[in-house]
Design a protein around this motif. Sequence first.
Motif, PDB file in Angstrom:
ATOM      1  N   LYS A 183       0.846  -1.186   0.000  1.00 13.61           N
ATOM      2  CA  LYS A 183       0.000   0.000   0.000  1.00 13.61           C
ATOM      3  C   LYS A 183       0.884   1.238   0.000  1.00 13.61           C
ATOM      4  N   LEU A 184       0.254   2.395  -0.223  1.00  8.51           N
ATOM      5  CA  LEU A 184       1.007   3.640  -0.201  1.00  8.51           C
ATOM      6  C   LEU A 184       1.561   3.874   1.200  1.00  8.51           C
ATOM      7  N   PRO A 185       2.862   4.156   1.329  1.00  3.42           N
ATOM      8  CA  PRO A 185       3.473   4.300   2.651  1.00  3.42           C
ATOM      9  C   PRO A 185       3.145   5.634   3.306  1.00  3.42           C
ATOM     10  N   ASP A 186       3.303   5.661   4.626  1.00 12.03           N
ATOM     11  CA  ASP A 186       3.162   6.915   5.374  1.00 12.03           C
ATOM     12  C   ASP A 186       4.377   7.809   5.098  1.00 12.03           C
ATOM     13  N   GLY A 187       4.320   9.011   5.632  1.00 12.64           N
ATOM     14  CA  GLY A 187       5.441   9.938   5.474  1.00 12.64           C
ATOM     15  C   GLY A 187       5.839  10.523   6.820  1.00 12.64           C
ATOM     16  N   LYS A 188       7.125  10.790   6.966  1.00 11.64           N
ATOM     17  CA  LYS A 188       7.632  11.364   8.213  1.00 11.64           C
ATOM     18  C   LYS A 188       8.400  12.636   7.894  1.00 11.64           C
ATOM     19  N   VAL A 189       8.029  13.725   8.563  1.00 13.99           N
ATOM     20  CA  VAL A 189       8.673  15.018   8.377  1.00 13.99           C
ATOM     21  C   VAL A 189       9.238  15.480   9.724  1.00 13.99           C
ATOM     22  N   VAL A 190      10.493  15.899   9.707  1.00 12.05           N
ATOM     23  CA  VAL A 190      11.138  16.429  10.915  1.00 12.05           C
ATOM     24  C   VAL A 190      11.593  17.860  10.612  1.00 12.05           C
ATOM     25  N   VAL A 191      11.142  18.806  11.417  1.00  6.66           N
ATOM     26  CA  VAL A 191      11.561  20.204  11.268  1.00  6.66           C
ATOM     27  C   VAL A 191      12.521  20.559  12.395  1.00  6.66           C
ATOM     28  N   VAL A 192      13.700  21.046  12.006  1.00  4.73           N
ATOM     29  CA  VAL A 192      14.659  21.574  12.973  1.00  4.73           C
ATOM     30  C   VAL A 192      14.501  23.098  12.963  1.00  4.73           C
ATOM     31  N   THR A 193      14.207  23.669  14.127  1.00  8.37           N
ATOM     32  CA  THR A 193      13.938  25.109  14.195  1.00  8.37           C
ATOM     33  C   THR A 193      15.214  25.893  14.463  1.00  8.37           C
ATOM     34  N   ARG A 194      15.128  27.187  14.233  1.00  9.82           N
ATOM     35  CA  ARG A 194      16.290  28.059  14.450  1.00  9.82           C
ATOM     36  C   ARG A 194      16.741  28.082  15.910  1.00  9.82           C
TER      37      ARG A 194
END
Length: 460
Positions: free
Chosen positions: A380-391
């Motif tokens: 099936k279509l996979p999930d996605g993972k996003v990581v934001v590093v802030t200033r």
Amino acid sequence: MTPAADLSTELARFAATTRFSDLPLDVIDAAKKSLLDTIGVILAASGTEPAVRPLIELVQGNGGREECSILGFGGRVPASAAALANGALAHALDFDDQTPWGAHPDSSVVPTVLALAELKGDVTGQELIAAVAIGQELFIRLRRNVGWHMDWNLSTVVGCFSAAAAGSSVMKLSAEQTAHALGIASMQSGGTMELIFGTGSDLRGMYAGFTAQACVNAVLLAGRGMTGIRNLFEGEAGHFRVYFKGEFDREKMLQGLGREFHSGGMLYKYWPAVGNAHTYIHASIELMRENELTPDDVEEILVHVGDFQQRMCSPLDQRQAPGTLVDAKFSLPFLVGLSLAKGSMRISDFSTEALKDPVVLTLARKVVPVPDSSYDWTAKLPDGKVVVVTRDGRRIERLGSLVPGSADRPMTWDELFDKFRDCASAAAKPLPDASIVDTQKAIRDLESCGSVSTLLKLLD
């Protein structure tokens, strides 16, 4: 091997004998939703995707018998030419529906059946619903049970058979004629995934038009007596041996055929972009909202990518600053940057001017793909993972879950009505408000429609 042994015979029999009364309620509902959704994205593409203009101008310039409508632009052309135009529009925005396993049946199925229904003239709503459901079912059974190695573009290689079967149902071809139509349509079965993975080509957005055009012709030719390929799928040099290295599961393709249906789970896109990006889009939007971040807060963006998504990031510099709208919809860095910048995603966010948006481009350039095999595209279509590093040094991550339009959170009729309204309002010739409402009602109650001509007149 006798002619009757080939899989094409069984699939053709299913297409020729399945009627509206055979369909479960969820399958009927899905077919109607797919009709509404596909017509809507066709209309939207007519007014927002400049890449379709050369094809539309060619179709209009060639003229011919005024048989069928070009949606969004108006005017009537021969049936196969209308299918070419409407099919190209149907996938141009990458906003059309998909199966839970990926790939797009209806950008070829719906333009095919609409053209043939308009040509035939006496097709009922129930017959149109049955035709769409037949096309969807065959597409899913073929797509799920072949050994795909991300080499062939399944939406075209498989889509020609599903659209030809659906069109044969509209024209009431016999099982034998339908089998011939499948064989004739195989002449259009082609297209590799380089069409999808490469950059700079408009074809990725318009491939369904060529499929729909070929399928209209295949159905009409079979109806006039042309024969196809008897051992189409399983012959010595048949489709499965040549295209899929002989890797296919005949038993699963036929299991419960005519009794069990899988198309009730069709998925409708909430955002106008490639389906594999939707979990990343959702994660990005929700991450910014939940943490009250602004674009200025973002220092770096890490996206965990599997095998397919890595192709949406390569070559990275081109993906971070796509040159065309078609490329933008397949660029994971651009789509994540857009989602973080806007906090949403609408049709209007994709324009020639939007490709130059400094805030979006700055964020896209901060995207760093992180190879991660746990996000490979398998069943099936996979999930996605996003990581934001802030200033200020924070590291905030979000997994795309409960994505709008996914199997976990399917779009409702009301949400599809909203999407259709946005799409129809963006057409080259926007539909009046009254026509939008009437079209929505006509498709919602399509099983009660005595002639599809009534529906098509609303779209003129």
